[in-house]
Design an enzyme around this catalytic site. Structure first.
Site: not given
Ligand code: NAP
Length: 353
Positions: A14, A111, A150, A180-181, A236, A243, A329
Site C-alpha cells: 500500500t 542490508r 535510494c 517521495s523518498g 530533503r 535524488h 522509487t
Molecule cells: P510507506 O509509504 O510509509 O509504506 C510503508 C508500507 O509498510 C505500507 O504498505 C504499510 O502498510 C506497511 N506497514 C507499516 N507498518 C506495518 C506493519 N506493522 N505490518 C505490516 N506492514 C506494515 O514507505 P515507503 O516509502 O514505501 O518505503 C518502504 C520501505 O522502502 C521502507 O523501509 C523505506 O525505508 C524503503 N525505501 C524507500 C524508498 C523511497 O524512495 N520511498 C527508497 C528506498 C528504500 P499500511 O498501509 O497497511 O500501513
C-alpha cells in the site's frame, strides 16, 4: 534467459514503494503479482480501499484484490518483494526466508548483515554469492537479498566505474532528495513547500556505510568493504521524484577529466545484466550540458532505471567532482529490487536450497 513465470507477492503493497512495485511489475514477462500484503490496518480490505493510489491508474484487476497480512502462512508466493516499513521489516523478512521464500528487500534492516547481499546488479552482481553463505549460516532454504538506500544507490552507480578504473580514496556526498523518498504521507506539506530540510533521519550513516559495502569485493564468502572514507550531507528538497547527488572524489591514481568522462560514458556494468527485462539500455548516461542533470528533465531516463551524470570537472580539494541523478522509487527502490530478482532468476538462484 528465463522462460518460467513466478507468482510474486508484495509486502508493504500500500505504500509509495509498494505502489511502484505494482507499476514496475505490470506486464512483466516472468513475474506475476499473486498477493498484496500490508499491515493489520489494511488486511481484509480491497486494495483500492486500503491504499491511497498515488500515480497513474491502479490496474483494475488489483483494485478488488483483498489485502492480506504479512505472514508466510497467508502469503504463498515463492518470491516476495518487500516494501515494508523498517519498523517491521526485520522480523517479517526473516520469517519469509525461514519459510523458504526469496525476499527482495528495500528496507534498511538486513542490508549490513555480513551474509546478506546488498546489490545493484550492474555494480556488484558477484555479491549474490553471499546468498549461499546465508543459507548455510542460517539453515534457510529461502533467503534475503537487499537493495541499498535510494541516495546511496545513485552515488554508487556514479562511483562504481571510477572505483573500478582509478580507485576512490575519499568521497564527499551531498544529496538533494525528493519527497517521495519519505514514503506516503511522508513529509508534511508545510515543512517542505518552499523549504529545504538539511536533515533526513538516519540517512547519512546509511549512505556512508552502504557505499563501502556495495563497492567492496566478495572474497572467500565475505565482502571486504571498499577502503574509502565517505562523508555524507543529506537534504530533503521540494521535488517529487529523483535524488540529485553532488560528489567530490579523491582518486587512487591521477586521472584527467577527459579520462573520467570516458570511463563513465563507456561503463556498462556487469555483462549478465544486459537483456534482463528491467535493465535500461544504459545504466549511466553522461551529459555534457553545463546545467544538467536536472530533476525535472532527467529523472525518467531509461524509464527511471538510468542514472544521469554531468558537470564533471576538477575539484580543487579532491580530484574530480560531478553531479548524479537517479529515480529514488524506481532505480533506488522497486525497479532495483525487480532487477535483482531478474538476475537471480536468470542465474537459476530462485530455487529453494
Ligand atoms: P510507506 O509509504 O510509509 O509504506 C510503508 C508500507 O509498510 C505500507 O504498505 C504499510 O502498510 C506497511 N506497514 C507499516 N507498518 C506495518 C506493519 N506493522 N505490518 C505490516 N506492514 C506494515 O514507505 P515507503 O516509502 O514505501 O518505503 C518502504 C520501505 O522502502 C521502507 O523501509 C523505506 O525505508 C524503503 N525505501 C524507500 C524508498 C523511497 O524512495 N520511498 C527508497 C528506498 C528504500 P499500511 O498501509 O497497511 O500501513
Amino acid at each position: 534467459m528465463s522462460q518460467r513465470r513466478w507468482a510474486v507477492a508484495i509486502l508493504g503493497a500500500t505504500g509509495a514503494v509498494g505502489q511502484t512495485f505494482i507499476r514496475q511489475l505490470a506486464g512483466h514477462p516472468w513475474f506475476e503479482i499473486a498477493e498484496l500484503a500490508a499491515s493489520d490496518r489494511s488486511a481484509g480490505r480491497p486494495y483500492a480501499e486500503a491504499c491511497r493510489w498515488l500515480e497513474g491508474t491502479l490496474p483494475p484487476e488489483l483494485a478488488s484484490r483483498t489485502v492480506v497480512r504479512c505472514d508466510p502462512s497467508e502469503v504463498k508466493a515463492p518470491l516476495v518483494f518487500s516494501a515494508l516499513d523498517s519498523g517491521v521489516a526485520g522480523e517479517v523478512e526473516q520469517a519469509f526466508a525461514r519459510a523458504g521464500r526469496f525476499v527482495l528487500s528495500n528496507a534498511k534492516n538486513h542490508r549490513m548483515d555480513v551474509d546478506v547481499p546488498l546489490v545493484i546488479p550492474e555494480v556488484n552482481a558477484a555479491h549474490l554469492g553471499l546468498l549461499a553463505v546465508q543459507q548455510r549460516n542460517r539453515g534457510w532454504t529461502g533467503g534475503i537479498v537487499t537493495n541499498a538506500n535510494c541516495a546511496a544507490t545513485v552515488a554508487a552507480m556514479a562511483m562504481a566505474p571510477l572505483h573500478e578504473a582509478f580507485g576512490i580514496s575519499k568521497a564527499m556526498v551531498f544529496t538533494m532528495q525528493a519527497v517521495s523518498g519519505a514514503g506516503y504521507p511522508g513529509v508534511p506539506s508545510l515543512d517542505i513547500l518552499g523549504n529545504v530540510i538539511p536533515y533526513i533521519g538516519e540517512e547519512e550513516p546509511k549512505v556512508e556505510r552502504e557505499l563501502a559495502k556495495m563497492l567492496g569485493t566478495l572474497d572467500a564468502g565475505t565482502v571486504r568493504h571498499a577502503p574509502f572514507t565517505v562523508s555524507a550531507h543529506t537534504n530533503r528538497v521540494p521535488t517529487e521524484h529523483g535524488h540529485l547527488v553532488c560528489l567530490s572524489l579523491a582518486l587512487g591514481r591521477a586521472a584527467s577529466v577527459d579520462e573520467v568522462v570516458g570511463v563513465l560514458g563507456a561503463w556498462r556494468g556487469h555483462p549478465d545484466v544486459k537483456g534482463l527485462p528491467s535493465a535500461p539500455d544504459l545504466p549511466i548516461v553522461v551529459t555534457s550540458e553545463p546545467d544538467r542533470p536536472q530533476t525535472r528533465r532527467d529523472v525518467w531516463a531509461g524509464r527511471g532505471m538510468t542514472v544521469t551524470v554531468g558537470r564533471i570537472r576538477p575539484d580543487p580539494l579532491f580530484d574530480v567532482k560531478l553531479v548524479a541523478l537517479g529515480h529514488n522509487t524506481i532505480r533506488g527502490a522497486a525497479g532495483g529490487s525487480v532487477l535483482n530478482a531478474e538476475l537471480l532468476a536468470s542465474r537459476g538462484l530462485l530455487e529453494p536450497a
